[in-house]
Design a protein around this motif. Structure first.
Motif: not given
Length: 645
Positions: A174-180, A211-216, A306-308
């Motif tokens: 998987a890609d970087f952020q999917t794993i994160e 949650a993997g949801r982008p936010f501003q 958000a990261q871990q």
């Protein structure tokens, strides 16, 4: 009007799984820290016979990780079924478990049972903590807070279970952020590791990493006379912000100030987490907003993930732009997750110094070891809380930093993964570590050797060559993978967590760097490897690979010994008193810290004095241990001291 239920993950089925996992983890980690002492138990009639060191019904392991005859790993007569009696024997837990080096326990979760007065009873992590309170010595005044962190950890587990996620095999590609976003465990050693007290259920869904949801982000203008903005060497403020925000966004923010009758030259731009704006800034700093010492500018255009670490955000729209780390007044895992303006003041200077040292070292370059510089930092101190005589968490509410992204530093054939993924199991129980080994096509021993070359060897070198220690747990390391095999790492979170373990170094480092100096003896210096690497990361990975049938635990630790010995043999000029092959080391206990004070585990200004020890831990690579020779490869040969140990 009917509202959608934001807590649909809190189902009996999901909570039952979450409770079982957390109670199993609590038994394992509290036993590891010598707070509990399970007793051998006769077992259950009709249960499958255990295999040495593996899960029930799994194939036996030979030292090379191959399926075959039972391995001479544990005494066949040693117990695998255990009993833990509490409350004078009224409450009893029974389970099967395997024991590994460093007193590491891996419970077979389906076998875990709880009995109250002899009657089978559902597993309950909060009840378990209450049963243990006298033994755990949680202060009465903090028990409810710890129980709340346990409840939140359970809720987080239930959310992840219901949401589902990629399989281990998928994560290995998987890609970087999917794993994160797919990580489920949090810190592997802490029991209450997803407390996040302060997040509402809707905010959890919006801002939690899983949650993997982008936010501003929300942006404020902070009056320059009350704000410190620091930049790394070679950077200019406006050009840096233009690169990070884009010219149009920067111009729009300045136009909003002009529209309010304010001079942009009097202000600096401060990013704020949306939760922090809603719950803290607009209320706790209301006078500062009214005086226009802080000015609300609105949301930025870029979206972040958000990261871990929760308060660090990755730019989801432009992966080449910096991470942004902000203050976030959420209580999580022993700390309120603020960010100190005082610490931020010298963060870029510390990063510049560490990056220059690391970048000039040939051994670190050979290992592919690099640091992610924190380019810039900002902190606001114009509030009333900075005028009180007593220091409080309110002084850590308004600060931020920018950390460079690793993505532009990759070769075309390389990709990234948080190192925490090596300790992750998917919903079916399959591990990412074993999936990566399989995907690489390498023998397990060669894959582990490559991993240790990229991870352990640089940590050892920095310590022995420079007295430099990082905080190298899984979330703080980013693996560089090529064909699913490790070829390097990026170390991050430098400004807050790096330490220079030598008082003599104060004469040779810049004034702005002296904050990181801690004068400790050689035995405590060695804990930067023993506690943070061996105990914090490698014991978990060794157990996973062994239980999976991927690599025998004895061979894993032989490879660790090989790595340490090779470094010493190749660097005879480093006259260090740090002995990583000592017979034992002080057993530093993380959960004991959190149990003692779940609001602030350690004094960040004197972490050494805050530690709690539980005797000594036998070193899994002690010289007295006899390791079966690990087959040499073209990449490395077993050092003589390893072969004869």
């Amino acid at each position: 009007m009917t509202r959608t239920n934001p807590a649909v993950h809190l189902t009996p089925a999901a909570m039952e799984v979450a409770q079982r996992h957390l109670v199993a983890k609590a038994i394992a980690e509290f036993t590891h820290e010598r707070l509990l002492a399970p007793e051998p138990f006769g077992g259950r009639g009709g249960a499958p016979a255990p295999t040495p060191g593996g899960r029930v019904g799994a194939p036996a392991l030979t030292p090379g990780g191959r399926v075959g005859a039972p391995a001479p790993y544990r005494d066949p007569a040693s117990a695998r079924s255990w009993r833990l009696a509490l409350d004078g024997g009224r409450v009893e837990y029974r389970f099967d478990a395997d024991r590994f080096a460093l007193e590491h326990w891996v419970l077979d979760e389906p076998t875990l049972e709880r009995f109250v007065d002899g009657t089978p009873t559902p597993l309950d992590a909060q009840a378990f903590i209450i049963e243990l309170q006298p033994l755990l010595e949680i202060p009465d005044a903090l028990l409810a807070t710890y129980l709340e962190e346990i409840a939140s950890t359970l809720a987080s587990s239930a959310f992840k279970l219901v949401q589902g996620g990629p399989t281990a095999a998928e994560l290995a590609r998987a890609d970087f952020q999917t794993i994160e976003a797919s990580m489920t465990e949090g810190h592997p050693g802490f029991v209450a590791n997803n407390g996040r007290i302060g997040f509402g259920v809707s905010e959890y869904s919006a801002f939690a990493p899983e949650a993997g949801r982008p936010f501003q982000l929300v942006w404020l203008a902070a009056r320059r006379e009350f704000t410190h903005f620091a930049l790394g060497e070679g950077l200019e403020a406006r050009a840096f912000l233009r690169d990070q925000l884009g010219r149009a966004q920067l111009d729009a923010f300045e136009a909003r100030l002009v529209g309010a009758g304010l001079d942009p030259a009097d202000y600096l731009f401060l990013p704020v987490h949306p939760w922090q704006w809603e719950h803290r800034v607009a209320i706790t700093f209301a006078p500062d907003l009214a005086k226009q010492n802080l000015v609300f500018l609105g949301e930025g255009e870029d979206r972040y993930l958000a990261q871990q670490s929760l308060r660090t955000m990755f730019n989801a729209d432009d992966w080449s732009r910096d991470y942004v780390k902000t203050a976030l007044a959420i209580q999580n895992m022993g700390f309120l997750r603020g960010l100190s303006p005082a610490y931020m003041r010298v963060t870029p200077a510390i990063n510049d110094w560490v990056a220059e040292l690391v970048g000039a070292d040939e051994t670190l370059a050979d290992a592919g070891f690099r640091v992610l510089r924190e380019h810039a930092s900002i902190g606001y101190t114009g509030d009333a809380y900075h005028r009180t005589q007593t220091v409080s968490p309110h002084r850590k509410m308004l600060a931020a930093l920018w950390r460079e992204s690793p993505v532009p530093k990759l070769a075309p054939t390389q990709r990234l993964s948080t190192m925490a993924a090596l300790l992750h199991r998917d919903a079916a129980g399959d591990s990412v570590a074993s999936a990566l080994v399989a995907a690489s096509g390498l023998p397990a021993a060669e894959w582990v050797r490559a991993y240790l070359h990229a991870y352990l060897r640089p940590i050892v070198h920095c310590l022995r060559a420079y007295d430099l220690a990082f905080m190298p747990h899984g979330e703080n390391l980013i693996l560089v993978l090529e064909d699913a095999a490790p070829v390097g790492v990026f170390m991050k979170d430098i400004g807050e967590e790096v330490a220079l373990l030598s008082a003599d170094a104060g004469r040779s480092v810049p004034e702005d760097v002296r904050r990181i100096i801690a004068d400790v003896d050689d035995a405590e210096k060695a804990l930067a490897v023993f506690t943070d690497v061996f105990d914090g990361v490698l014991r978990h990975l060794a157990g996973i690979l062994h239980v999976d049938g991927t690599l025998h635990e004895d061979e894993f630790w032989a490879l660790v010994a090989e790595c340490v010995d090779e470094h010493e043999a190749q660097h005879p000029q480093l006259a260090s008193g740090i002995d990583l092959r000592a017979e034992a080391f002080a057993h530093s206990c993380l959960n004991r810290l959190q149990l003692r004070n779940t609001l602030q585990m350690v004094d960040l200004t004197n972490q050494s004095e805050s530690l709690i020890y539980a005797g000594e831990m036998p070193n899994p690579i002690a010289r007295s241990r006899r390791f079966e020779r690990v087959p040499a490869s073209d990449a490395a040969a077993v050092a003589p001291s390893t072969a004869s140990a």
